[in-house]
Design a protein around this motif. Structure first.
Motif, short mmCIF file in Angstrom:
data_model
loop_
_atom_site.label_atom_id
_atom_site.label_comp_id
_atom_site.label_asym_id
_atom_site.label_seq_id
_atom_site.Cartn_x
_atom_site.Cartn_y
_atom_site.Cartn_z
N ARG A 173 48.61 39.71 55.00
CA ARG A 173 47.74 39.65 55.82
C ARG A 173 47.76 38.37 56.81
O ARG A 173 47.38 38.63 58.01
N LYS A 201 46.78 33.69 39.51
CA LYS A 201 47.96 33.10 39.92
C LYS A 201 47.92 31.51 40.21
O LYS A 201 48.85 31.08 40.69
N GLY A 243 49.21 39.68 40.72
CA GLY A 243 48.39 40.63 41.56
C GLY A 243 47.33 41.46 40.85
O GLY A 243 47.42 41.46 39.14
N ALA A 244 46.49 42.00 40.89
CA ALA A 244 45.39 43.09 40.36
C ALA A 244 44.92 42.12 39.33
O ALA A 244 44.49 42.70 38.05
N GLU A 281 41.88 41.50 39.01
CA GLU A 281 40.65 42.19 38.32
C GLU A 281 40.58 43.01 37.38
O GLU A 281 39.62 43.07 36.72
N ASP A 307 40.36 33.88 41.40
CA ASP A 307 41.01 34.78 42.42
C ASP A 307 40.28 34.57 43.92
O ASP A 307 39.21 34.03 43.94
N VAL A 308 41.07 35.01 44.64
CA VAL A 308 40.56 35.12 46.29
C VAL A 308 39.48 35.99 46.16
O VAL A 308 39.70 37.15 45.87
N VAL A 309 38.47 35.41 46.92
CA VAL A 309 37.48 36.60 47.46
C VAL A 309 36.87 36.51 48.74
O VAL A 309 36.78 35.42 49.55
N ASP A 310 37.12 37.79 49.40
CA ASP A 310 36.92 37.58 50.92
C ASP A 310 35.46 38.62 51.08
O ASP A 310 34.36 38.00 51.13
N THR A 311 35.49 39.80 50.94
CA THR A 311 34.51 40.73 51.34
C THR A 311 33.58 40.82 49.96
O THR A 311 32.27 41.31 49.75
N GLY A 312 34.30 40.62 48.77
CA GLY A 312 33.65 40.76 47.41
C GLY A 312 33.91 42.32 46.93
O GLY A 312 33.49 42.60 45.97
N ASN A 313 34.65 43.22 48.06
CA ASN A 313 34.41 44.53 47.48
C ASN A 313 35.39 44.93 46.38
O ASN A 313 35.09 45.69 45.52
N THR A 314 36.53 44.18 46.16
CA THR A 314 37.21 44.26 45.01
C THR A 314 36.75 43.96 43.82
O THR A 314 36.69 45.06 42.87
C1 PRP Z 1 43.24 39.50 47.27
C2 PRP Z 1 42.59 39.25 46.19
C3 PRP Z 1 41.66 40.28 45.75
C4 PRP Z 1 41.16 40.67 47.01
C5 PRP Z 1 39.72 40.24 47.67
O1 PRP Z 1 44.22 40.47 47.21
O2 PRP Z 1 43.48 39.03 45.09
O3 PRP Z 1 42.19 41.20 45.16
O4 PRP Z 1 41.92 40.42 48.23
O5 PRP Z 1 39.40 40.72 48.58
P1 PRP Z 1 37.72 41.23 48.88
O6 PRP Z 1 36.95 40.20 48.53
O7 PRP Z 1 37.82 41.45 50.37
O8 PRP Z 1 37.98 42.62 48.20
P2 PRP Z 1 45.19 40.77 48.47
O9 PRP Z 1 44.84 42.32 49.00
O10 PRP Z 1 45.42 39.89 49.32
O11 PRP Z 1 46.60 41.36 47.71
P3 PRP Z 1 47.38 40.45 46.50
O12 PRP Z 1 46.56 40.81 45.07
O13 PRP Z 1 48.75 40.85 46.62
O14 PRP Z 1 46.97 38.84 46.71
#
Ligand code: PRP
Length: 215
Positions: free
Chosen positions: A13, A119, A142-143, A145, A158-165
């Motif tokens: 990204r 991670k 990865g994955a 969730e 983990d990283v949260v951006d939109t929260g959709n995952t």
């Molecule tokens: C990141 C992170 C979540 C997702 C969060 O994964 O691990 O799974 O983005 O984003 P969201 O809040 O907008 O749904 P990424 O797609 O970067 O892939 P990765 O698992 O390889 O880090």
């Protein structure tokens, strides 16, 4: 002849968001950075080469002199934990939050070690230690969730951006650990030995970042 200045970029990204920054610096790769198996790229800027690495590999490359400077997320930098890296510019790209998350409506076990899938093992350990809890880390790449859903972990970091995952997997965010964004990183050694090349870049990127976020 001086050795080329080597600039390490993270694939994924962040790489897409980096192209306008490279243009600002006058560093145009000779071929596309994506869709190639190549790892080192020449540029139209004389004396600058680009490396395209895994995000987690950018800090060790810069720290150990494999690259003079690079771009890395604050989340990755905190997990790596080096005092040999300078972070002269917050580029404010790839902004996200590093959070804990759990299955909706579930609480942490009242006592004992907490099973944490992540991670970011070092960050998770520090975060839960600040709450007086020890963790049993499960290092995943990865994955994350999925881990609470199949009973592998109590919680993820983990990283949260939109929260959709999280939402799509029946999880909810809990503790905010840090706000993260991409940083320009430079090794302390390169800051001294290559300052005549690196200082103008820092100045340009400081101005560029301000102009991007002025409105
Ligand atoms: C990141 C992170 C979540 C997702 C969060 O994964 O691990 O799974 O983005 O984003 P969201 O809040 O907008 O749904 P990424 O797609 O970067 O892939 P990765 O698992 O390889 O880090």
């Amino acid at each position: 002849m001086t050795q080329s200045l080597i600039f390490a970029l993270a694939r994924g990204r962040l790489l897409d968001e980096t192209s306008s920054l490279l243009t600002e610096l006058g560093i145009e790769p000779i071929e596309s950075l994506t869709g190639s198996r190549r790892l080192m790229f020449d540029t139209r800027h004389p004396g600058v080469k680009l490396l395209v690495l895994r995000a987690t590999d950018v800090p060790p490359y810069v720290e150990r002199g494999g690259a003079h400077l690079g771009i890395a997320g604050k989340d990755v930098l905190l997990e790596y934990g080096s005092d040999m890296l300078c972070e002269p510019v917050d580029l404010q790209l790839s902004r996200c939050r590093l959070m804990t998350a759990m299955k909706k409506g579930i609480e942490l076990p009242a006592k004992g070690r907490i099973r944490v899938a992540t991670k970011y093992v070092n960050i998770a350990r520090r975060h839960f230690a600040s709450q007086g809890r020890q963790i049993d880390p499960i290092k995943l790449y990865g994955a994350m969730e999925l881990a609470p859903l199949v009973g592998l972990a109590d919680v993820i970091v983990d990283v949260v951006d939109t929260g959709n995952t999280l939402e799509a997997n029946g999880l909810e965010p809990r503790d905010l650990i840090i706000h993260s964004s991409a940083r320009l990183i430079v090794s302390r050694v390169a800051m001294k030995t290559r300052h005549q090349h690196i200082f103008p870049m820092i100045e340009k990127l400081n101005k560029w970042t301000k102009s991007q976020h002025a409105s």
